[in-house]
Write an enzyme that holds these catalytic residues in place. Structure first.
Site, short mmCIF file in Angstrom:
data_model
loop_
_atom_site.label_atom_id
_atom_site.label_comp_id
_atom_site.label_asym_id
_atom_site.label_seq_id
_atom_site.Cartn_x
_atom_site.Cartn_y
_atom_site.Cartn_z
N ASP A 199 -3.05 0.31 9.12
CA ASP A 199 -3.29 0.50 10.56
C ASP A 199 -4.72 0.19 10.96
OD1 ASP A 199 -0.60 1.62 10.90
OD2 ASP A 199 -1.39 3.42 9.96
N LYS A 217 -5.21 -5.25 11.44
CA LYS A 217 -5.13 -6.57 10.79
C LYS A 217 -4.44 -7.59 11.68
CE LYS A 217 -2.98 -4.74 7.25
NZ LYS A 217 -3.12 -3.31 7.61
N GLY A 224 3.55 -2.57 10.22
CA GLY A 224 3.60 -2.88 11.65
C GLY A 224 2.26 -3.40 12.13
N HIS A 225 2.28 -4.53 12.81
CA HIS A 225 1.07 -5.09 13.39
C HIS A 225 1.27 -5.21 14.90
CE1 HIS A 225 0.06 -7.20 9.32
NE2 HIS A 225 -0.27 -5.93 9.34
N GLN A 256 0.09 -2.90 5.10
CA GLN A 256 -0.43 -1.60 4.68
C GLN A 256 -1.94 -1.69 4.40
OE1 GLN A 256 2.68 -2.51 2.76
NE2 GLN A 256 3.84 -1.57 4.38
#
Length: 460
Positions: free
Chosen positions: A21, A24, A48-49, A250
């Site tokens: 988180d 990125k 998740g991005h 991650q």
């Protein structure tokens, strides 16, 4: 016989240096202005991005962030465990938004598949820990860990198996028998109230063969046109002079080997795994960019030495949580918040071989009158300056802080260092000094264009 390179290629690896988180997605998207291909090399849809482009948010979980740049090719490497259903959902969502996906997305035929029984095993294990009073790992419940277990045990169904229905059925039957046995005996699956997303696959407390097989064959018709030998494609792109970007999911401290074990994910998140997880030689990884927040966050269980009270209004932790909108992209869970940890970052720098840092969310610290910077720990009466290996030792670490003055001036949207308040610049310089890693980029808001560039990874 290999052809001669047309022009020099340069390839960059982007990794998170904390517990994920770190932002990125935005930096990958920003760097794809220079890259012609973006590669995911590990993890699954537990990542998740979130990208913000012209004020509009887009959340991605499997598809590389480069998909938001027209013409950029996107690759899902063999190191990714793949839920085909979730991938197709993501593709359809992007297509509704007008993004062209299918003719520039390439999925490795060697990706292990995440199937519904992996999800049930994942959920049932966490439920069993809760019943017994043991500490939950805090998984996303998406089947990532069980899918990697099947891969390592050499029994996984892979994308390439979808080409051969009879072979797929035979392997599925054997694998399902094993997992259903574990589910109905050891994990007491009959006692679990399954969520609506799982119920269609369940019959008398077991996962149904027909439900899994029929769905997989239907998904195969859409997926197979995008399947490729990704290793071959990436090496050919390199020889043709392409710039590639390897996008980690991650964060380093969730790495299965180097993270806060056992409170980790099921894959290697470090930069070196870009080679194994995509099928390129390590000599093609030219630069490693470490993404780190100007503070620290963590989702789920596990030790967190600099954690603050982030639920009490008016505290620094609450400020980080609310101003930083700290909720997980994939799970929606609140992120735990704490001060920047330089000893943690030194561990990340060591295992990733960082070339430079990008500091994100500097703007979240705007308005705090005083900052604490963790420069080491006291562990069992001894001072150390590097994060230990494993959760038990980290749990006993007491942070040693330096106090620094904060700033009132807004840093939001700054694109040059001389636009930052002096105390913000001093904070960044102290991070460089303590960690030993140069800061090459600073992000001052979620927007793509709000980035301070000091040293371009493709030109460094």
């Amino acid at each position: 016989m290999q052809t001669k390179k047309a022009t020099p290629s340069r390839h960059v690896v982007v990794v998170g240096t904390q517990w994920g988180d770190e932002g990125k997605g935005k930096l990958v998207d920003w760097l794809t202005e220079t890259a012609t291909g973006v590669v995911r090399f590990q993890g699954g849809h537990n990542a998740g991005h979130t990208l913000v482009i012209n004020g509009k948010k887009t959340a991605l979980h499997l598809i590389p962030s480069g998909i938001m740049r027209p013409g950029v090719k996107c690759y899902i490497g063999n190191g990714v465990v793949l839920s085909v259903g979730k991938l197709l959902e993501e593709i359809e969502g992007l297509e509704r938004a007008g993004v062209v996906v299918r003719d520039r997305l390439f999925v490795s035929e060697a990706c292990p598949l995440i199937l519904p029984f992996h999800v049930t095993i994942d959920m049932a294990r966490e439920a069993a820990k809760e019943r017994s009073g043991s500490a939950k790992i805090g998984t996303t419940g998406r089947g990532i860990g069980p899918a990697y277990e099947d891969k390592i045990a050499r029994r996984a169904l892979r994308v390439q198996d979808l080409r051969f229905p009879e072979r797929f059925a035979a392997k599925l039957s054997e694998l399902l028998a094993l997992h259903n046995h574990v589910l109905t005996t050891y994990l007491q699956g009959q006692q679990i109230e399954w969520p609506d997303s799982v119920k269609p696959y369940m019959v008398d407390g077991e996962v149904s063969f027909d439900a899994v097989y029929n769905e997989a064959m239907a998904h195969a018709q859409q997926l197979l046109p995008m399947v490729a030998d990704v290793s071959k494609a990436l090496n050919e792109a390199h020889l043709a002079g392409a710039n590639l970007l390897f996008e980690g999911a991650q964060g380093t401290l969730l790495d299965i080997d180097h993270g806060t074990y056992p409170f980790v994910t099921s894959s290697n998140c470090v930069a070196g795994n870009a080679a194994a997880g995509a099928g390129v030689g390590p000599g093609l990884l030219h630069y490693v960019l470490g993404i780190t927040k100007a503070y620290c966050t963590r989702v789920g269980g596990g030790p967190f030495p600099t954690e603050l009270d982030w639920e009490t209004e008016g505290t620094p932790g609450w400020h980080m949580s609310t101003v930083g909108a700290e909720r997980g992209t994939t799970t929606g869970r609140s992120r735990r918040c704490g001060w920047f940890d330089a000893a943690l970052l030194k561990r990340s720098a060591q295992v990733n071989g960082l070339s430079g840092l990008c500091i994100t969310k500097l703007d979240v610290l705007d308005g705090l009158s005083e900052l604490q910077l963790c420069i080491g720990y006291e562990l069992d009466g001894e001072r150390i300056d590097l994060l230990p290996m494993g959760a038990d030792e980290i749990e006993r670490c007491k942070p040693i802080y330096e106090t620094m003055p904060g700033w009132d001036t807004s840093t939001v949207g700054a694109t040059q260092m001389d636009q930052l308040p002096a105390n913000a610049v001093a904070y960044l310089r102290r991070i460089e000094a303590v960690t030993g890693v140069p800061i090459h980029m600073v992000s001052t808001s979620p927007d793509r264009d709000h980035t301070i560039l000091l040293n371009h990874p493709y030109q460094a």
